[in-house]
Scaffold this active site. Structure first.
Site, PDB file in Angstrom:
ATOM      1  N   LYS A 195       0.856  -1.178   0.000  1.00  0.00           N
ATOM      2  CA  LYS A 195       0.000   0.000   0.000  1.00  0.00           C
ATOM      3  C   LYS A 195       0.897   1.234   0.000  1.00  0.00           C
ATOM      4  CE  LYS A 195      -3.564   2.318   2.726  1.00  0.00           C
ATOM      5  NZ  LYS A 195      -4.532   2.142   3.821  1.00  0.00           N
ATOM      6  N   LYS A 229      -2.166  -1.473  -3.840  1.00  0.00           N
ATOM      7  CA  LYS A 229      -3.015  -0.286  -3.789  1.00  0.00           C
ATOM      8  C   LYS A 229      -2.183   0.974  -3.887  1.00  0.00           C
ATOM      9  CE  LYS A 229      -5.973   2.075  -0.552  1.00  0.00           C
ATOM     10  NZ  LYS A 229      -6.267   2.249   0.830  1.00  0.00           N
TER      11      LYS A 229
END
Ligand code: PBG
Length: 330
Positions: free
Chosen positions: A203, A256
């Site tokens: 992330k 992400k």
């Protein structure tokens, strides 16, 4: 001139479908849903057209709308009735996500995933417990950092409270070192060894989360998340970071954001044999909407093309705010 190879032969209607390598199905998609304990009616999210924060009493109805489009899975995010320094409402038995999960699990056939994090629940908006760190800055706020190991205990409590409410899968997203292991251990100790963990494994500290932070009211009150989320400049580090999560028992590996990080999606696909998820985040959604509102892009087409690209890069499943629209158009 050698024209024995004419790729155009296979681009005609009738054959295109037979030779296409990738497709997007409703069953690949997870729709994020925002449940707001402070709302008594649905509140549209301005920067994410078509999305709303719904009151707990509307959570089941909202999830039914998702299911009606053919999408079978939802990711629940919560906006709590109150916040404090430790984010204690994140693991409350009567917390917003726990309550919504209980109802959705009991009353619908949806597969329910929950986001396990503290940033929506802490008054400072960071993804864990804060401590004053060392550093050159004169500004005390700027020296604050998230206390890693103490945060792990809280993530374990949150995940367990979600599983107890009926969550089918939990998804730690705080980028705390050791978060997957801590969540796995807590789940197992509480008898939830069958509940899988989807790690927000790679992330990045991304400016594409802007609209989400309006939606979930989770913007950091000061500073940013660069002390715990990944540096957008780094790709090799993502493999290292994801490997740690695999070792700690992650069942699904998420990258992400999605579109600006398709190289990472591909890399994780090739390096590991776990299912790979990609999160097509709020900013990716908002920018296509903004351009289409201006008449510059065809929304339906660019949405589908985006999801197709994410699948082509190697994702098996996609979290996306386009889930319902794309599922309906398929
Ligand atoms: C919570 C969380 C965030 C997103 C998902 N879970 C915000 C953040 O890390 O700042 C962002 C999702 C999106 O932008 O759509 N940590």
């Amino acid at each position: 001139m050698n024209l024995s190879h004419r790729p155009r032969r296979l681009r005609r209607d009738g054959i295109r479908g037979l030779v296409s390598e990738t497709d997007v199905n409703a069953s690949d998609l997870i729709a994020p849903v925002f449940v707001d304990a402070t709302a008594d009616e649905r509140i549209p999210i301005e920067s994410m057209p078509g999305h709303e924060r719904v009151p707990v009493d509307d959570a089941v109805a909202r999830v039914e709308e998702v299911l009606d489009t053919g999408v079978e899975a939802v990711m629940l995010f919560g906006i709590p009735e109150s916040k404090n320094a430790r984010g204690t409402r994140a693991w409350a038995e009567d917390g917003v996500v726990q309550e919504a999960t209980r109802r959705v699990a009991a009353e619908t056939d949806a597969y329910v995933l929950t986001d396990v994090c503290l940033c929506e629940y802490t008054d400072h908006g960071h993804c864990g417990v804060l401590e004053e760190g060392a550093g050159p800055s004169e500004d005390a706020d700027a020296r604050l950092t998230v206390r890693n190991d103490e945060t792990l205990d809280l993530l374990g409590k949150i995940a367990t409270s979600h599983a107890a409410a009926g969550a089918d899968m939990v998804a730690p997203s705080s980028m705390t070192d050791g978060m997957v292991g801590a969540v796995r251990e807590s789940l197992d100790a509480a008898g939830f060894s069958d509940v899988p963990v989807m790690s927000y494994a790679a992330k990045y500290e991304s400016a594409f989360y802007g609209p989400f932070r309006d939606a979930a009211d989770g913007a950091p009150a000061f500073g940013d998340r660069r002390h715990y989320q990944m540096d957008p400049a780094n790709a090799r580090e993502a493999v290292r970071e994801v490997r740690r999560d695999v070792e700690q028992g992650a069942d699904v590996l998420m990258v992400k954001p999605a579109l600006p990080y398709l190289d990472i999606v591909r890399e994780i696909r090739e390096e590991f044999d776990h299912p790979v998820a990609a999160y097509n985040v709020s900013g990716e959604y908002a920018m296509l909407h903004a351009a289409s509102e201006k008449g510059w892009l065809d929304l339906e087409e660019v949405a589908l093309e985006s999801l197709l690209s994410i699948k082509r890069a190697g994702a098996d499943l996609i979290l996306t705010y386009f889930a319902e629209d794309v599922a309906e158009s398929l």
